[in-house]
Design a protein around this motif. Structure first.
Motif, PDB file in Angstrom:
ATOM      1  N   TRP A   1       6.506  -8.273  -9.810  1.00 11.83           N
ATOM      2  CA  TRP A   1       5.846  -8.225  -8.499  1.00 11.83           C
ATOM      3  C   TRP A   1       6.770  -8.733  -7.398  1.00 11.83           C
ATOM      4  O   TRP A   1       6.839  -8.154  -6.311  1.00 11.83           O
ATOM      5  CB  TRP A   1       4.561  -9.057  -8.529  1.00 11.83           C
ATOM      6  CG  TRP A   1       3.423  -8.399  -9.236  1.00 11.83           C
ATOM      7  CD1 TRP A   1       2.945  -8.710 -10.477  1.00 11.83           C
ATOM      8  CD2 TRP A   1       2.622  -7.315  -8.758  1.00 11.83           C
ATOM      9  NE1 TRP A   1       1.895  -7.886 -10.806  1.00 11.83           N
ATOM     10  CE2 TRP A   1       1.676  -7.024  -9.763  1.00 11.83           C
ATOM     11  CE3 TRP A   1       2.615  -6.563  -7.584  1.00 11.83           C
ATOM     12  CZ2 TRP A   1       0.727  -6.011  -9.620  1.00 11.83           C
ATOM     13  CZ3 TRP A   1       1.671  -5.553  -7.440  1.00 11.83           C
ATOM     14  CH2 TRP A   1       0.745  -5.285  -8.447  1.00 11.83           C
ATOM     15  N   VAL A   2       7.471  -9.828  -7.684  1.00  8.10           N
ATOM     16  CA  VAL A   2       8.413 -10.372  -6.699  1.00  8.10           C
ATOM     17  C   VAL A   2       9.521  -9.362  -6.414  1.00  8.10           C
ATOM     18  O   VAL A   2       9.903  -9.146  -5.257  1.00  8.10           O
ATOM     19  CB  VAL A   2       9.011 -11.704  -7.197  1.00  8.10           C
ATOM     20  CG1 VAL A   2      10.129 -12.168  -6.258  1.00  8.10           C
ATOM     21  CG2 VAL A   2       7.932 -12.773  -7.304  1.00  8.10           C
ATOM     22  N   ALA A   3      10.024  -8.726  -7.469  1.00  8.64           N
ATOM     23  CA  ALA A   3      11.085  -7.730  -7.290  1.00  8.64           C
ATOM     24  C   ALA A   3      10.587  -6.548  -6.469  1.00  8.64           C
ATOM     25  O   ALA A   3      11.304  -6.033  -5.601  1.00  8.64           O
ATOM     26  CB  ALA A   3      11.590  -7.258  -8.655  1.00  8.64           C
ATOM     27  N   LEU A   4       9.355  -6.109  -6.728  1.00  6.46           N
ATOM     28  CA  LEU A   4       8.788  -4.999  -5.964  1.00  6.46           C
ATOM     29  C   LEU A   4       8.657  -5.375  -4.493  1.00  6.46           C
ATOM     30  O   LEU A   4       8.977  -4.574  -3.599  1.00  6.46           O
ATOM     31  CB  LEU A   4       7.421  -4.615  -6.537  1.00  6.46           C
ATOM     32  CG  LEU A   4       6.681  -3.466  -5.842  1.00  6.46           C
ATOM     33  CD1 LEU A   4       7.503  -2.188  -5.884  1.00  6.46           C
ATOM     34  CD2 LEU A   4       5.309  -3.242  -6.489  1.00  6.46           C
ATOM     35  N   ALA A   5       8.206  -6.596  -4.234  1.00  5.38           N
ATOM     36  CA  ALA A   5       8.085  -7.062  -2.845  1.00  5.38           C
ATOM     37  C   ALA A   5       9.451  -7.129  -2.173  1.00  5.38           C
ATOM     38  O   ALA A   5       9.607  -6.742  -1.009  1.00  5.38           O
ATOM     39  CB  ALA A   5       7.410  -8.430  -2.812  1.00  5.38           C
ATOM     40  N   CYS A   6      10.464  -7.605  -2.899  1.00  3.93           N
ATOM     41  CA  CYS A   6      11.820  -7.685  -2.340  1.00  3.93           C
ATOM     42  C   CYS A   6      12.375  -6.302  -2.069  1.00  3.93           C
ATOM     43  O   CYS A   6      13.042  -6.074  -1.047  1.00  3.93           O
ATOM     44  CB  CYS A   6      12.743  -8.433  -3.309  1.00  3.93           C
ATOM     45  SG  CYS A   6      12.414 -10.203  -3.426  1.00  3.93           S
ATOM     46  N   LEU A   7      12.104  -5.370  -2.969  1.00  2.87           N
ATOM     47  CA  LEU A   7      12.545  -3.983  -2.773  1.00  2.87           C
ATOM     48  C   LEU A   7      12.007  -3.434  -1.455  1.00  2.87           C
ATOM     49  O   LEU A   7      12.757  -2.884  -0.632  1.00  2.87           O
ATOM     50  CB  LEU A   7      12.043  -3.150  -3.954  1.00  2.87           C
ATOM     51  CG  LEU A   7      12.338  -1.657  -4.068  1.00  2.87           C
ATOM     52  CD1 LEU A   7      12.081  -1.212  -5.500  1.00  2.87           C
ATOM     53  CD2 LEU A   7      11.478  -0.826  -3.141  1.00  2.87           C
ATOM     54  N   VAL A   8      10.714  -3.582  -1.256  1.00  2.00           N
ATOM     55  CA  VAL A   8      10.063  -3.073  -0.054  1.00  2.00           C
ATOM     56  C   VAL A   8      10.589  -3.779   1.188  1.00  2.00           C
ATOM     57  O   VAL A   8      10.903  -3.143   2.211  1.00  2.00           O
ATOM     58  CB  VAL A   8       8.534  -3.239  -0.165  1.00  2.00           C
ATOM     59  CG1 VAL A   8       7.866  -2.897   1.166  1.00  2.00           C
ATOM     60  CG2 VAL A   8       7.985  -2.372  -1.284  1.00  2.00           C
TER      61      VAL A   8
END
Length: 302
Positions: A226-233
């Motif tokens: 989830w953190v990685a997805l948020a950072c990606l966005v």
């Protein structure tokens, strides 16, 4: 809305930061995929947030959305091409080291020059042809083809798929660049990019709803995902929006080659964060590729 260009050292610093942000976004994507995040979900979130930022920018600038009828068709095509390119580059990142995927995708300038020539544009100069050959030589080293063909390094299906996805992303992106330059160049950049992100968002949503890619809309299986997805966005959306907010002040014609440091940043981040390390000859090949692309895309100031 005209403003004085930034001093060159400021413009270069901004572009270098944006290149690092894009590279960081791909690192985050790999972490998200490693924790079961769906590829289409990543595309949906990335394009959705970026689209909202660009909508706000278009409204702030009071830019018109009135387009000629034929322009809408080319705009739709551009959005679909970027959707395919996004799918392919994420598919490559999920299978091979991030830096390797980015270096393969960076073949787009070569393919654009050849496509432009094939469609009646100017023939590449002798200098450009020499640089293209140099870039391809560097790519051979990056892919470690001599060792793989001799059997010293194993070639697995995942590696082949990743490289093919990277090459497809480069080819599709070259087509998108041609459409942008020859069919949509009169459109304001923010409007064109906003509509492009809209098409990517809708295409991702439809593909996900239709179940075209098994697991494509899968949620992360752990907090890290989830953190990685948020950072990606966050990284992609911020970098993309910032680029279009300041594009008129960055002297892109002169400073655009700075953006080609993205694969270098991807190599560094991949080593520090993902423990992905290319061999010595691959690193030399990567430097050859990046240097060749910088020289190929560099334009002397008038």
């Amino acid at each position: 809305m005209s403003a004085a260009p930034f001093p060159r050292h400021i413009a270069v610093l901004i572009l270098a930061t944006l290149a690092c942000s894009f590279a960081g976004g791909h690192i985050a994507a790999r972490i998200a995929f490693d924790h079961d995040t769906g590829l289409l979900l990543a595309m949906l979130c990335r394009s959705g947030v970026t689209m909202l930022a660009l909508i706000a920018l278009v409204l702030w600038r009071s830019e018109s959305l009135r387009l000629k009828p034929q322009t809408w068709g080319w705009q739709l095509l551009l959005g679909l091409l970027i959707a395919v390119q996004s799918f392919c580059i994420y598919s490559a990142v999920a299978r091979i080291p991030v830096a390797l995927a980015l270096l393969v995708v960076n073949l787009a300038p070569i393919l654009l020059a050849l496509l432009t020539w094939a469609l009646g544009g100017p023939r590449p100069t002798a200098r450009a042809a020499l640089l293209m050959g140099l870039i391809l030589f560097g790519l051979v080293l990056v892919l470690d083809l001599p060792a793989r063909l001799s059997g010293e390094t194993q070639i697995d299906a995942s590696w082949i798929e990743g490289v093919l996805f990277g090459l497809t992303a480069a080819a599709v992106f070259a087509c998108a660049l041609w459409v942008t330059e020859h069919r949509l160049s009169a459109m304001p950049g923010t409007v064109r990019s906003m509509l492009t992100m809209l098409v990517v968002f809708v295409a991702s949503a439809l593909a996900g709803a239709g179940g075209l890619l098994p697991g494509g809309m899968g949620l992360p299986s752990a907090g890290v995902g989830w953190v990685a997805l948020a950072c990606l966005v966050l990284l992609y959306g911020t970098a993309f929006s910032t680029l279009f907010i300041f594009v008129t002040r960055l002297n892109i014609a002169r400073n655009a080659p700075v953006m080609n440091m993205e694969p270098v940043a991807g190599l560094l981040f991949g080593w520090l964060i993902l423990d992905q390390l290319l061999g010595g000859m691959q690193i030399i090949g990567g430097l050859i590729v990046v240097s060749g692309i910088v020289l190929l895309t560099y334009r002397r100031p008038a």
